[in-house]
Design a protein around this motif. Structure first.
Motif, PDB file in Angstrom:
ATOM      1  N   ALA A 122     -19.049  -0.882  -2.678  1.00 14.77           N
ATOM      2  CA  ALA A 122     -19.962   0.201  -3.016  1.00 14.77           C
ATOM      3  C   ALA A 122     -19.242   1.307  -3.782  1.00 14.77           C
ATOM      4  N   GLY A 123     -18.056   1.665  -3.330  1.00 13.18           N
ATOM      5  CA  GLY A 123     -17.302   2.702  -4.036  1.00 13.18           C
ATOM      6  C   GLY A 123     -16.882   2.263  -5.417  1.00 13.18           C
ATOM      7  N   LEU A 124     -16.442   1.003  -5.530  1.00  8.89           N
ATOM      8  CA  LEU A 124     -16.028   0.479  -6.826  1.00  8.89           C
ATOM      9  C   LEU A 124     -17.195   0.452  -7.798  1.00  8.89           C
ATOM     10  N   ALA A 125     -18.372   0.081  -7.314  1.00  7.67           N
ATOM     11  CA  ALA A 125     -19.548   0.058  -8.175  1.00  7.67           C
ATOM     12  C   ALA A 125     -19.856   1.452  -8.715  1.00  7.67           C
ATOM     13  N   LEU A 126     -19.697   2.474  -7.893  1.00  9.27           N
ATOM     14  CA  LEU A 126     -19.926   3.847  -8.357  1.00  9.27           C
ATOM     15  C   LEU A 126     -18.952   4.228  -9.463  1.00  9.27           C
ATOM     16  N   VAL A 127     -17.685   3.862  -9.291  1.00 10.41           N
ATOM     17  CA  VAL A 127     -16.687   4.153 -10.323  1.00 10.41           C
ATOM     18  C   VAL A 127     -17.035   3.433 -11.622  1.00 10.41           C
ATOM     19  N   LEU A 128     -17.370   2.146 -11.525  1.00 10.28           N
ATOM     20  CA  LEU A 128     -17.671   1.363 -12.722  1.00 10.28           C
ATOM     21  C   LEU A 128     -18.955   1.837 -13.401  1.00 10.28           C
ATOM     22  N   ALA A 161       0.825  -1.211   0.000  1.00 12.51           N
ATOM     23  CA  ALA A 161       0.000   0.000   0.000  1.00 12.51           C
ATOM     24  C   ALA A 161       0.858   1.259   0.000  1.00 12.51           C
ATOM     25  N   ASP A 162       2.059   1.173   0.568  1.00 17.00           N
ATOM     26  CA  ASP A 162       2.942   2.335   0.634  1.00 17.00           C
ATOM     27  C   ASP A 162       3.666   2.599  -0.685  1.00 17.00           C
ATOM     28  N   LEU A 163       3.671   1.615  -1.587  1.00 19.58           N
ATOM     29  CA  LEU A 163       4.456   1.730  -2.818  1.00 19.58           C
ATOM     30  C   LEU A 163       3.594   1.808  -4.073  1.00 19.58           C
ATOM     31  N   LEU A 164       2.362   1.346  -4.011  1.00 23.06           N
ATOM     32  CA  LEU A 164       1.514   1.364  -5.204  1.00 23.06           C
ATOM     33  C   LEU A 164       1.353   2.775  -5.745  1.00 23.06           C
ATOM     34  N   GLY A 165       1.492   2.903  -7.046  1.00 23.47           N
ATOM     35  CA  GLY A 165       1.305   4.200  -7.687  1.00 23.47           C
ATOM     36  C   GLY A 165       2.534   5.073  -7.662  1.00 23.47           C
ATOM     37  N   GLY A 166       3.555   4.672  -6.919  1.00 23.47           N
ATOM     38  CA  GLY A 166       4.732   5.516  -6.811  1.00 23.47           C
ATOM     39  C   GLY A 166       5.997   4.897  -7.361  1.00 23.47           C
ATOM     40  N   LEU A 177      -9.817   3.566 -27.056  1.00 23.61           N
ATOM     41  CA  LEU A 177      -8.698   3.883 -26.169  1.00 23.61           C
ATOM     42  C   LEU A 177      -8.894   5.202 -25.434  1.00 23.61           C
ATOM     43  N   ASP A 178      -9.651   6.124 -26.001  1.00 27.05           N
ATOM     44  CA  ASP A 178      -9.920   7.376 -25.305  1.00 27.05           C
ATOM     45  C   ASP A 178     -10.750   7.148 -24.045  1.00 27.05           C
ATOM     46  N   THR A 179     -11.439   6.024 -23.976  1.00 29.10           N
ATOM     47  CA  THR A 179     -12.172   5.646 -22.768  1.00 29.10           C
ATOM     48  C   THR A 179     -11.347   4.720 -21.895  1.00 29.10           C
ATOM     49  N   VAL A 180     -10.613   3.800 -22.525  1.00 29.25           N
ATOM     50  CA  VAL A 180      -9.827   2.812 -21.774  1.00 29.25           C
ATOM     51  C   VAL A 180      -8.822   3.488 -20.846  1.00 29.25           C
ATOM     52  N   VAL A 181      -8.083   4.444 -21.361  1.00 30.49           N
ATOM     53  CA  VAL A 181      -6.997   5.058 -20.580  1.00 30.49           C
ATOM     54  C   VAL A 181      -7.515   5.709 -19.298  1.00 30.49           C
ATOM     55  N   PRO A 182      -8.503   6.624 -19.353  1.00 30.33           N
ATOM     56  CA  PRO A 182      -8.978   7.202 -18.094  1.00 30.33           C
ATOM     57  C   PRO A 182      -9.750   6.210 -17.243  1.00 30.33           C
ATOM     58  N   ALA A 183     -10.384   5.200 -17.857  1.00 35.19           N
ATOM     59  CA  ALA A 183     -11.129   4.213 -17.076  1.00 35.19           C
ATOM     60  C   ALA A 183     -10.188   3.394 -16.204  1.00 35.19           C
ATOM     61  N   VAL A 184      -9.102   2.893 -16.789  1.00 36.65           N
ATOM     62  CA  VAL A 184      -8.133   2.119 -16.012  1.00 36.65           C
ATOM     63  C   VAL A 184      -7.489   3.006 -14.949  1.00 36.65           C
ATOM     64  N   ALA A 185      -7.170   4.237 -15.319  1.00 34.00           N
ATOM     65  CA  ALA A 185      -6.570   5.157 -14.349  1.00 34.00           C
ATOM     66  C   ALA A 185      -7.517   5.425 -13.188  1.00 34.00           C
ATOM     67  N   ALA A 186      -8.815   5.564 -13.480  1.00 32.91           N
ATOM     68  CA  ALA A 186      -9.794   5.836 -12.428  1.00 32.91           C
ATOM     69  C   ALA A 186      -9.920   4.659 -11.471  1.00 32.91           C
ATOM     70  N   VAL A 187      -9.961   3.452 -12.001  1.00 35.11           N
ATOM     71  CA  VAL A 187     -10.066   2.269 -11.147  1.00 35.11           C
ATOM     72  C   VAL A 187      -8.805   2.120 -10.303  1.00 35.11           C
ATOM     73  N   ASN A 188      -7.642   2.286 -10.919  1.00 38.25           N
ATOM     74  CA  ASN A 188      -6.391   2.181 -10.162  1.00 38.25           C
ATOM     75  C   ASN A 188      -6.333   3.237  -9.050  1.00 38.25           C
ATOM     76  N   ALA A 189      -6.744   4.459  -9.370  1.00 35.81           N
ATOM     77  CA  ALA A 189      -6.715   5.520  -8.362  1.00 35.81           C
ATOM     78  C   ALA A 189      -7.669   5.199  -7.212  1.00 35.81           C
ATOM     79  N   TYR A 190      -8.852   4.693  -7.548  1.00 31.74           N
ATOM     80  CA  TYR A 190      -9.804   4.331  -6.496  1.00 31.74           C
ATOM     81  C   TYR A 190      -9.244   3.227  -5.610  1.00 31.74           C
ATOM     82  N   VAL A 191      -8.718   2.175  -6.238  1.00 37.74           N
ATOM     83  CA  VAL A 191      -8.221   1.038  -5.471  1.00 37.74           C
ATOM     84  C   VAL A 191      -7.053   1.453  -4.582  1.00 37.74           C
ATOM     85  N   ILE A 192      -6.116   2.214  -5.121  1.00 35.85           N
ATOM     86  CA  ILE A 192      -4.966   2.644  -4.324  1.00 35.85           C
ATOM     87  C   ILE A 192      -5.427   3.464  -3.122  1.00 35.85           C
TER      88      ILE A 192
END
Length: 229
Positions: free
Chosen positions: A211-217, A106-111, A135-150
Motif C-alpha cells: 500500500a505504501g509503495l503504491a502511494l509512492v509510485l 537493513a542496518d547497512l542499506l543507504g549508509g 532525468l529530472d524525474t528519474v533521479v528523485p523517483a529512484v531516490a524516493a523509492v529507495n528511501a521508502y523501501v529502506i
C-alpha cells in the motif's frame, strides 16, 4: 585505491585457499546467523581456518568487508521491467526480499558507498528500465523509492527483532497491551487514534508495504504525466 580496484594476492592453496569471495561468503554466513555483531576479521578467519593476518592481503579494514558484503548481496537484487513503474516495483520487491534473507542488510542499506560491481549493475538495470523518462524525474523517483523501501524494511526488521526479544507474537502483544489502550481511549483524549484502532484497516506487513509503495509510485506517475504533457 578502492577495494574494488585492488588486485587480490596470488593464489596460495596451502595452508588453506583464500579469496575475497570466500572471505565475504564466510562473513555473510556469520551475519545471517547472529547479526553484524558476530562479524569480525578474527571470526571470519577462524571460519576459514586461516590466520587473521592473511585477510589483510585481501582487505584493509572491517569497513571494506562490510562494503563487500553489501555489494555481494546486491547480486540477489536484479530489477527487471520495460517501463518505469514495473522496474521500480521490481527494485522495491527484490530489495525487500534480500533484506528478509539477510536481516543485517537493513542496518547497512543507504549508509554504504554504492560503488561495487553488483550495486552498479543494479542501478544500471533500473536506469535502463526507465529509459524515456526525463532525468529530472528519474533521479528523485529512484531516490524516493529507495528511501521508502529502506524505511519500510528497517521498520519490519526492527519489529521482527522486538518480537523475538519479547517472546510475544502479534496476537499475544495485542492481548497484553489491548486493555491499556482501551483504558487510554476511554477518556476521549485521543479520538483520532481511537477511531483508527477501532475502524481502520489492520494490514499485515506485506499489505502495508504494498500500500505504501503504491502511494509512492502513484505520486511518481503524476510527475511523469505532468512532465510529458
Amino acid at each position: 585505491m578502492l577495494v574494488w580496484e585492488r588486485p587480490e594476492p596470488p593464489d596460495r592453496p596451502t595452508p588453506a585457499p583464500l579469496s575475497r569471495e570466500l572471505i565475504v561468503g564466510a562473513a555473510i554466513r556469520l551475519a545471517d546467523a547472529d547479526g553484524l555483531d558476530a562479524v569480525s576479521l578474527r571470526k571470519v578467519a577462524a571460519v576459514l581456518d586461516v590466520g587473521p593476518m592473511r585477510l589483510y592481503g585481501y582487505l584493509a579494514t572491517k569497513e571494506e568487508l562490510l562494503d563487500l558484503m553489501v555489494d555481494a548481496v546486491h547480486a540477489e537484487v536484479r530489477p527487471t521491467g520495460h517501463d518505469w513503474r514495473t522496474v521500480l516495483l521490481s527494485l522495491a520487491h527484490a530489495t525487500r526480499q534480500a533484506v528478509h534473507r539477510h536481516e543485517w542488510l537493513a542496518d547497512l542499506l543507504g549508509g554504504r558507498p554504492q560503488l561495487g560491481p553488483n550495486t552498479l549493475a543494479c542501478g544500471d538495470a533500473v536506469l535502463a528500465g526507465m529509459a524515456g523518462v526525463d532525468l529530472d524525474t528519474v533521479v528523485p523517483a529512484v531516490a524516493a523509492v529507495n528511501a521508502y523501501v529502506i524505511g519500510a524494511v528497517r521498520r519490519e526488521i526492527t519489529e521482527r527483532r522486538a518480537e523475538r526479544a519479547s517472546g510475544l507474537d502479534k496476537d499475544e502483544w495485542q492481548t497484553t497491551h489491548g486493555p491499556y489502550l482501551k483504558r487510554i481511549f476511554a477518556d476521549g483524549h485521543y479520538p483520532a487514534l481511537a477511531n483508527l484502532v477501532h475502524n481502520g484497516p489492520h494490514l499485515n506487513a506485506d499489505h502495508t508495504f504494498e500500500a505504501g509503495l503504491a502511494l509512492v509510485l502513484d505520486g511518481i506517475a503524476t510527475r511523469v504525466r505532468g512532465r510529458s504533457a
